[in-house]
Write an enzyme that holds these catalytic residues in place. Structure first.
Site: not given
Length: 470
Positions: A18, A121, A343, A345, A360, A363-364, A368, A384-385
């Site tokens: 976040h 947030d 990692a 990423q 997974h 959202w980020n 990406e 929320e995945q």
């Protein structure tokens, strides 16, 4: 031009997923308009780790051009050993109020920026009360996608109107007709965040408070989620994404990994990574290892040690991954694979050798992968995945499925054959899907350029901030 100077107060949740995107929004606003100043209030959660403080310090060190207009204030540590979001933010209200009072008092001269609003947030909804005390509007920043935001508002609305409860449908074959989605939504893919009896009431109350906001800033872009964005009426949405820090992970600090990738053919490597909170038990790791070996594809696999049972903590790296992998696996796959711990990423997804991403679906991570044009195989775990996985596979056609309704607390083991099928589908993808991913990658970059959808939306948001001063 309006000569007024506007001060915004940002209140993010201090977890990396976040915080990083929140700070990137702040930097984007400051770069776009010199009349803005932003103060980020840094709360400290019981689970806050050193990465948060290190990140804040790195931003302060690297943002010299913005240093006069971007500042961070650490709020007093919360001493309570009991933690839930609702009580935590209620206890933090006086600290936020005191910090903002000091800001307004220190900037009381005629030429100083005037407080124009709070940017909160999506989980910091109680802070809207503090903004109201100062007589300024609140905007929320949604670090998830527009469709998930729409689903949260939908669930709250039908709960209040028809006593609907998402939890009762979690194991059913029910399909829900949700305004923010084109396709019927399978109740089995209801996100984990909405299946917790203790947390769901807080999420519903947050949804009610979203409706009080002057607007909601969303980390997405029109071309990706056009149906979801256009389904909103109030409060107004400001899709200004993709908001990413593509310089967060540099090559220099992970030379061994990057050198290994340099030696691999273009688009030949499947990258497996499950986020900062993602980890598997030994039985599941063995099934993944089996699938990778049988698939024959080159791989880069990030594995993490789960925290002890019942303990709230982040996964850690194994000193010796061999202790949890099949006997001889590392030796047999040495020519085609590499097992790593944490990692970098962004740097990995940016590398031309990477051709697929088992993710997974945070959202980020989704944004990406789109940015770098790397297709995803979905394996959601928490938060929320599960919803993001459904959206990517069914709604947008930008991913393939390993599982869409997996939950890391379910005890389910996904078998070797199922994982291998997903990896093959990902890495031996049809040209149509690959073309679609590449096209969306180009659209994500154009959205941020002068005249792009997110660029224009950010302009409208800034105009609102400045109009709030008049």
């Amino acid at each position: 031009m309006n000569k007024a100077q506007a001060q915004l107060v940002f209140v993010p949740i201090p977890v990396m997923g976040h915080l990083v995107s929140t700070v990137e929004v702040a930097k984007l606003l400051l770069t776009r308009d010199h009349r803005l100043s932003i103060t980020v209030l840094v709360l400290e959660l019981p689970l806050t780790n050193s990465k948060v403080q290190n990140y804040v310090e790195s931003v302060q060190d690297s943002s010299s051009t913005l240093s006069n207009r971007l500042r961070f204030i650490d709020l007093p540590k919360d001493g309570s050993e009991l933690f839930d979001l609702s009580s935590f933010f209620e206890r933090q209200k006086p600290n936020v109020k005191d910090a903002v009072l000091k800001i307004t008092q220190s900037e009381s001269s005629v030429d100083s920026p005037r407080l124009a609003g709070f940017v909160l947030d999506m989980f910091c909804t109680p802070m809207i009360d503090v903004a109201n005390e100062f007589g300024v509007p609140s905007y929320f920043f949604c670090t998830s996608g527009a469709a998930f935001l729409g689903f949260v508002l939908y669930e709250q609305k039908i709960h209040d109107e028809a006593e609907f409860d998402a939890i009762q449908f979690k194991d059913s074959d029910t399909e829900l007709l949700v305004p923010c989605l084109i396709n019927p939504f399978p109740a089995r893919s209801t996100p984990s965040a909405m299946l917790n009896k203790e947390r769901l009431p807080y999420l519903r109350n947050a949804a009610r408070r979203f409706r009080e906001a002057k607007g909601i800033i969303v980390n997405t872009f029109l071309e990706l989620e056009s149906h979801a964005i256009e389904s909103f009426e109030t409060p107004p949405l400001y899709p200004v994404g993709p908001i990413l820090n593509v310089e967060l992970d540099g090559r220099n600090s992970h030379q061994e990994i990057m050198q290994w990738l340099d030696d691999q053919p273009v688009a030949s490597v499947v990258f497996l990574c499950f986020g900062s909170m993602g980890s598997f038990g030994e039985d599941q790791l063995k099934e993944i290892a089996c699938a990778l070996e049988h698939s024959g594809h080159r791989f880069l696999w990030s594995i993490r040690r789960p925290p002890p049972p019942g303990k709230q903590a982040f996964p850690t790296d194994y000193e010796d991954p061999q202790e949890v992998l099949p006997e001889g696996f590392l030796e047999r796959t040495a020519a085609v694979g590499k097992v790593i711990g944490w990692a970098p990423q962004v740097a990995i997804l940016a590398h031309p050798a990477v051709g697929g991403f088992v993710s997974h679906c945070g959202w980020n991570s989704v944004l990406e992968s789109i940015w770098f044009g790397v297709p995803i195989a979905t394996w959601p775990m928490y938060a929320e995945q599960q919803f993001n996985a459904f959206e990517m596979v069914t709604e947008l056609g930008l991913a393939v499925e390993i599982k869409m309704d997996y939950r890391n607390d379910s005890g389910v083991i996904v078998n070797c054959n199922e994982i291998e099928r997903g990896i093959r589908s990902l890495m031996e993808h049809d040209s149509k899907k690959m073309k679609k991913v590449k096209e969306m990658s180009e659209k994500s970059r154009r959205a941020l350029m002068d005249g792009g959808s997110s660029y224009c939306c950010l302009g409208r948001l800034i105009k609102n901030f400045m109009d709030d001063l008049t």
